[in-house]
Design a protein around this motif. Sequence first.
Motif, PDB file in Angstrom:
ATOM      1  N   VAL A  71      -0.782 -10.535 -10.638  1.00 16.23           N
ATOM      2  CA  VAL A  71       0.488 -10.725 -11.334  1.00 16.23           C
ATOM      3  C   VAL A  71       1.248  -9.400 -11.426  1.00 16.23           C
ATOM      4  CG1 VAL A  71       1.511 -11.359 -13.553  1.00 16.23           C
ATOM      5  CG2 VAL A  71      -0.298 -12.757 -12.583  1.00 16.23           C
ATOM      6  N   GLU A  72       0.524  -8.328 -11.717  1.00 17.69           N
ATOM      7  CA  GLU A  72       1.143  -6.999 -11.757  1.00 17.69           C
ATOM      8  C   GLU A  72       1.756  -6.668 -10.396  1.00 17.69           C
ATOM      9  OE1 GLU A  72       1.753  -4.803 -14.049  1.00 17.69           O
ATOM     10  OE2 GLU A  72       0.320  -5.075 -15.666  1.00 17.69           O
ATOM     11  N   ALA A  73       1.024  -6.918  -9.335  1.00 14.60           N
ATOM     12  CA  ALA A  73       1.523  -6.641  -7.992  1.00 14.60           C
ATOM     13  C   ALA A  73       2.736  -7.506  -7.672  1.00 14.60           C
ATOM     14  CB  ALA A  73       0.414  -6.856  -6.969  1.00 14.60           C
ATOM     15  N   ALA A  74       2.687  -8.789  -8.038  1.00 16.43           N
ATOM     16  CA  ALA A  74       3.815  -9.689  -7.784  1.00 16.43           C
ATOM     17  C   ALA A  74       5.060  -9.261  -8.546  1.00 16.43           C
ATOM     18  CB  ALA A  74       3.432 -11.114  -8.166  1.00 16.43           C
ATOM     19  N   ALA A  75       4.848  -8.618  -9.700  1.00 13.20           N
ATOM     20  CA  ALA A  75       5.976  -8.136 -10.495  1.00 13.20           C
ATOM     21  C   ALA A  75       6.487  -6.787  -9.990  1.00 13.20           C
ATOM     22  CB  ALA A  75       5.570  -8.029 -11.966  1.00 13.20           C
ATOM     23  N   ALA A  90      -4.848  -0.509 -11.154  1.00 13.06           N
ATOM     24  CA  ALA A  90      -5.397   0.031 -12.397  1.00 13.06           C
ATOM     25  C   ALA A  90      -6.001  -1.079 -13.245  1.00 13.06           C
ATOM     26  CB  ALA A  90      -4.310   0.758 -13.185  1.00 13.06           C
ATOM     27  N   GLY A  91      -5.430  -2.283 -13.166  1.00 15.52           N
ATOM     28  CA  GLY A  91      -5.953  -3.408 -13.937  1.00 15.52           C
ATOM     29  C   GLY A  91      -7.395  -3.723 -13.597  1.00 15.52           C
ATOM     30  N   VAL A  92      -7.740  -3.632 -12.315  1.00 13.51           N
ATOM     31  CA  VAL A  92      -9.117  -3.876 -11.898  1.00 13.51           C
ATOM     32  C   VAL A  92     -10.026  -2.812 -12.502  1.00 13.51           C
ATOM     33  CG1 VAL A  92     -10.687  -3.952  -9.924  1.00 13.51           C
ATOM     34  CG2 VAL A  92      -8.451  -5.059  -9.780  1.00 13.51           C
ATOM     35  N   ALA A  93      -9.597  -1.569 -12.453  1.00 16.87           N
ATOM     36  CA  ALA A  93     -10.402  -0.483 -13.015  1.00 16.87           C
ATOM     37  C   ALA A  93     -10.563  -0.645 -14.521  1.00 16.87           C
ATOM     38  CB  ALA A  93      -9.760   0.864 -12.694  1.00 16.87           C
ATOM     39  N   ASN A 121       4.558  -4.020  -9.688  1.00 17.09           N
ATOM     40  CA  ASN A 121       3.786  -2.918 -10.268  1.00 17.09           C
ATOM     41  C   ASN A 121       2.482  -2.761  -9.495  1.00 17.09           C
ATOM     42  OD1 ASN A 121       5.777  -2.845 -12.252  1.00 17.09           O
ATOM     43  ND2 ASN A 121       4.637  -4.242 -13.569  1.00 17.09           N
ATOM     44  N   LEU A 122       2.563  -2.288  -8.245  1.00 15.54           N
ATOM     45  CA  LEU A 122       1.376  -2.219  -7.393  1.00 15.54           C
ATOM     46  C   LEU A 122       0.295  -1.319  -7.970  1.00 15.54           C
ATOM     47  CD1 LEU A 122       3.061  -2.106  -3.874  1.00 15.54           C
ATOM     48  CD2 LEU A 122       2.121  -4.067  -5.104  1.00 15.54           C
TER      49      LEU A 122
END
Length: 95
Positions: A36-40, A48-51, A42-43
């Motif tokens: 979702v971050e990437a789709a928005a 960073a979300g995974v980390a 925010n690559l």
Amino acid sequence: MERLETHELRDRAVALARRRWDIRFFWRLLELLPAVEAAAGNLEAGEAGVAQASGLFYDALGAQEDPRVQEQLRPIFFDYLAKHDDSAEESTGSA
């Protein structure tokens, strides 16, 4: 609910999931958040979300030092490594 702002929907959903101890809801959010971050757009935030998610789980597991609990989790750790860790095959000599 259609009239509620997104942050109000989020707050209600999170509160309900907490009351119900609905770990699947939180798990689903954690799974979706990087995409979702990437789709928005925010690559970097997606990566960073995974980390951050893995850090949260590491902290939770590290905080639970009871060896009996860790032993109960052992089959889960083993299964995951057996399915996904190529170095596990190398260290055991299986191919």
